[in-house]
Design an enzyme around this catalytic site. Structure first.
Site, mmCIF file in Angstrom:
data_model
loop_
_atom_site.group_PDB
_atom_site.id
_atom_site.type_symbol
_atom_site.label_atom_id
_atom_site.label_comp_id
_atom_site.label_asym_id
_atom_site.label_seq_id
_atom_site.Cartn_x
_atom_site.Cartn_y
_atom_site.Cartn_z
ATOM 1 C CB CYS A 2 58.580 4.663 50.993
ATOM 2 S SG CYS A 2 57.944 5.802 52.207
ATOM 3 N NE ARG A 27 58.438 -1.122 49.629
ATOM 4 C CZ ARG A 27 58.780 -1.978 50.586
ATOM 5 N NH1 ARG A 27 58.546 -3.256 50.430
ATOM 6 N NH2 ARG A 27 59.322 -1.563 51.709
ATOM 7 C CD1 TRP A 73 52.996 4.475 54.940
ATOM 8 C CD2 TRP A 73 51.383 4.245 53.449
ATOM 9 N NE1 TRP A 73 51.841 4.272 55.623
ATOM 10 C CE2 TRP A 73 50.829 4.127 54.739
ATOM 11 C CE3 TRP A 73 50.529 4.134 52.363
ATOM 12 C CZ2 TRP A 73 49.464 3.908 54.959
ATOM 13 C CZ3 TRP A 73 49.179 3.909 52.584
ATOM 14 C CH2 TRP A 73 48.655 3.806 53.857
ATOM 15 C CG ASN A 99 60.867 2.330 53.364
ATOM 16 O OD1 ASN A 99 59.940 2.828 54.009
ATOM 17 N ND2 ASN A 99 60.988 1.033 53.183
ATOM 18 N N GLY A 100 61.506 4.769 55.891
ATOM 19 C CA GLY A 100 61.695 4.521 57.322
ATOM 20 C C GLY A 100 61.284 5.745 58.122
ATOM 21 C CD GLU A 471 37.771 -6.846 63.056
ATOM 22 O OE1 GLU A 471 36.795 -6.079 63.080
ATOM 23 O OE2 GLU A 471 38.567 -6.912 62.093
ATOM 24 C CE LYS A 475 38.705 -8.075 58.773
ATOM 25 N NZ LYS A 475 38.221 -6.956 59.477
ATOM 26 C CD GLU A 478 35.640 -7.013 55.980
ATOM 27 O OE1 GLU A 478 35.383 -6.019 55.294
ATOM 28 O OE2 GLU A 478 36.400 -6.967 56.943
ATOM 29 C CG HIS A 494 19.025 -12.454 76.786
ATOM 30 N ND1 HIS A 494 18.094 -12.455 77.807
ATOM 31 C CD2 HIS A 494 20.244 -12.564 77.392
ATOM 32 C CE1 HIS A 494 18.715 -12.517 78.976
ATOM 33 N NE2 HIS A 494 20.013 -12.588 78.751
ATOM 34 C CE LYS A 593 42.195 -1.064 53.656
ATOM 35 N NZ LYS A 593 41.961 -2.134 54.647
HETATM 36 C C1 AGP Z 1 36.994 -3.693 57.817
HETATM 37 O O1 AGP Z 1 37.636 -4.893 57.436
HETATM 38 C C2 AGP Z 1 36.292 -3.015 56.656
HETATM 39 N N1 AGP Z 1 37.185 -2.808 55.572
HETATM 40 C C3 AGP Z 1 35.527 -1.770 57.087
HETATM 41 O O2 AGP Z 1 34.632 -2.125 58.117
HETATM 42 C C4 AGP Z 1 36.405 -0.607 57.604
HETATM 43 O O3 AGP Z 1 36.944 -0.936 58.865
HETATM 44 C C5 AGP Z 1 35.512 0.628 57.754
HETATM 45 O O4 AGP Z 1 35.019 0.979 56.479
HETATM 46 C C6 AGP Z 1 36.239 1.826 58.367
HETATM 47 O O5 AGP Z 1 37.296 2.207 57.537
HETATM 48 P P1 AGP Z 1 38.366 3.266 58.120
HETATM 49 O O6 AGP Z 1 39.075 2.600 59.247
HETATM 50 O O7 AGP Z 1 39.291 3.554 56.957
HETATM 51 O O8 AGP Z 1 37.629 4.477 58.573
#
Ligand code: AGP
Length: 598
Positions: A2, A27, A73, A99-100, A471, A475, A478, A494, A593
């Protein structure tokens, strides 16, 4: 995480508070509030961002020049008006912003309830206001000091009393900075809101308590011993500081991973015992099903390896978007886990609702407190990772696999089995090993520079590092818009092997382990086709060293824990490749996001 702020001076206080909170909204933005000291403590607080608070203040006039503010937060209690800070004490004589995490708040709450205190929120922070009041005998700093000596957990806090013209600030585990001005003093969670008014600051240290009046500050330990702290001058400009000197939130969040992981672990390991309050019947547990999307789905795959190795239970992992439309046979003794940083991903929420309609036990692993998934699961584990602003998930992923490991150990314990103290000890020192990797980021910047013009990448791993390959590829693709695929290393033969040539970097996640020799054969196959090999490893194996064009070494750990370490260089590599391509890493093309649409 926070943001808190306090001002005591000669001006009207509200503009310092509101402007300061706006500069700390990154924050946390679940709710916001201020308290102005007139002849009483006037509190205005609203759920939602600072904009909601400003609307609520439109018809309010204040005359005070001392006040505190907070942008939240949520860690305990949904993000609503009641749970917003500041919190008032039972007699409304004291206001607190915090905050904590107060780990022993339940014990303190019981103690206060027995004394007749009535609570108005579900937060842990409210305990502090009542506890300080219970110790108050006319001196605020003494009351705060006595109260904090009864608190376990972390805090950055600011406290007001309606009859005392001062602000008390104290910190333990959460940052707190004093701003030293002319005829005014400020306190804030970080330097951003101070810079408009002063660049002279004092960074409080853990267990410091500061007494601020208009023209003076005194700093002591919470046991009363006076201490001296140097005044420092900040050179940064504001835009840098919001990211605390990082160019993007994503890099800041990569750097925050050691602390974020400590926050996930905090209060959940006592000696060789896991303290995880999840209410399902572990004895009868026959099967675990995990669904999620994107990066969270990758953490689910890693959780599968953790749980199958530790519990010898079948674990099924499915994309939430697939699970929700599949004909599935879920039994009521199955444990259905959903993983979501935002807690609002539409497909994951729909999969959860389907599982609940089939009658099985549900558990959420979520970062955003009070989010839909957090509210709709019967039990859950909050990540406590703090806000993750960058679209590409980094610290949340690390805290998700931390939570999955804790859950696997908690189930093992609930089944009456002994937990390996070697695993517990190693889990607790992983944040330091992650810090070591981050400290070597320069090597990754050089690698990014060399590989940035490739148009296709292949990421290969085996066992618990196969999801790390997925993963790492996600990264990169995306945020850099470079095509990248993750594969189990053995699967390369394969199909994907047809793609390999000198222009295609192949990233091997190849730590020491029982299947390293198999990965070496895969590396031979890539080498025979002129593929460029980047290897992420903790091994000094000479063959591996010979076959790799580039090597990034990570510290050694238990094989099952290697994803905690092998993922981090892949996050940093992807970040620098995208940044070198001039991409706004925090807002990559076409992405959001939180995907709240289907
Ligand atoms: C990951 O870097 C992406 N932003 C995306 O794949 C994300 O993980 C996915 O949309 C799931 O989001 P969530 O964890 O908020 O459910």
């Amino acid at each position: 995480m926070c943001g808190i702020i306090g001002y005591i001076g000669i001006d009207h206080v509200e503009k310092y508070l509101i402007e300061g909170l706006k500069k700390m909204e990154y924050r946390g933005y679940d709710s916001a509030g201020i308290c102005v000291k007139d002849d009483y403590l006037d509190v205005v607080k609203k759920s939602g961002g600072i904009a909601n608070l400003e609307k609520a203040l439109l018809d309010r006039k204040f005359s005070g020049n001392t006040g505190i503010g907070h942008t939240r937060w949520a860690t305990h209690g949904a993000p609503n008006d009641l749970n917003a800070h500041p919190h008032l004490s039972f007699q409304s004589d004291i206001a607190v912003v915090h905050n904590g995490i107060i780990e022993n708040y339940a014990t303190l709450k019981r103690f206060l309830l027995e004394k007749g205190v009535r609570f108005s929120s579900q937060t842990d922070s409210e305990v502090l206001a009542h506890l300080i009041e219970s110790f108050y005998t006319g001196n605020l700093e003494e009351a705060v000091s006595k109260a904090l000596q009864n608190v376990d957990g972390t805090y950055g806090l600011a406290v007001l009393h309606r009859h005392e013209n001062k602000i008390i600030a104290a910190r333990k585990g959460s940052p707190l900075i004093l701003g030293i001005g002319d005829s005014m003093m400020m306190v804030a969670s970080d330097a951003v809101p101070l810079l408009d008014h002063t660049n002279k600051v004092i960074y409080l240290e853990d267990n410091d308590l500061a007494v601020l009046t208009r023209n003076q500050y005194d700093i002591m330990k919470i046991n009363g011993r006076k201490v001296r702290r140097e005044i420092e001058e900040i050179q940064w400009n504001i835009s840098q500081i919001e990211k605390r000197g990082f160019k993007h939130f994503m890099l800041k969040e990569i750097y925050e991973q050691p602390e974020a992981m400590r926050n996930t672990l905090r209060g959940r390991i006592k000696g060789d015992t896991i303290k995880l309050s999840v209410n399902f019947d572990a004895e009868k547990l026959n099967r675990i099903v995990i669904t999620a999307c994107g990066t969270s789905w990758h953490s689910a795959l890693i959780g599968k390896y953790f749980m199958e190795e530790i519990l010898q239970l079948p674990v099924e992992v499915d994309y939430a978007s697939e699970f929700r439309y599949r004909t599935t046979a879920l039994a009521k003794d199955d444990l259905f886990i959903v993983i979501s940083q935002s807690g609002e991903t539409a497909d994951t929420l729909a999969a959860l609702r389907k599982a609940k309609s089939l009658g099985c036990q549900t558990l959420g692993i979520v970062n955003v407190v009070g989010s839909s998934i957090a509210r709709e699961t019967e039990s859950g584990i909050y990540l406590h990772a703090g806000p993750e602003i960058g679209v590409a998930s980094t610290k949340a992923f690390l805290c998700q696999i931390t939570s999955l490991m804790l859950l696997a150990l908690a189930i093992q314990q609930a089944k009456g089995k002994t937990i390996s103290s070697r695993m517990i000890n190693e889990l607790e020192i992983l944040p330091e090993k992650i810090q070591e990797i981050i400290a070597n980021e320069k090597q990754l910047r050089v690698l990014a520079y060399r590989l940035q013009n490739a148009t296709n990448f292949l990421y290969l791993g085996r066992g618990v590092n196969f999801p790390v390959a997925l993963e790492g590829a996600l990264k990169l693709k995306e945020i850099s818009t470079i095509h990248a695929e993750g594969y189990p290393a053995a699967e390369m033969k394969h199909g994907p092997i047809a793609l390999i040539d000198a222009s295609m970097p192949v990233v091997f996640i190849a730590p020491e382990g029982k299947i390293l020799t198999k990965i070496l054969s895969n590396m031979e196959e890539v080498k025979a086709r002129q593929g460029q090999i980047l290897t992420i490893t903790d091994s000094q194996n000479p063959k591996l060293q010979e076959l790799s064009d580039h090597i990034f070494m990570v510290p050694k750990t238990l094989e099952i824990f290697t994803p905690f370490l092998t993922t981090v260089p892949l996050q940093i590599l992807a970040y620098y490749i995208a940044d070198m391509k001039g991409i706004n890493v925090d807002k990559p093309r076409n992405l959001a996001k939180s995907v709240t649409v289907e």
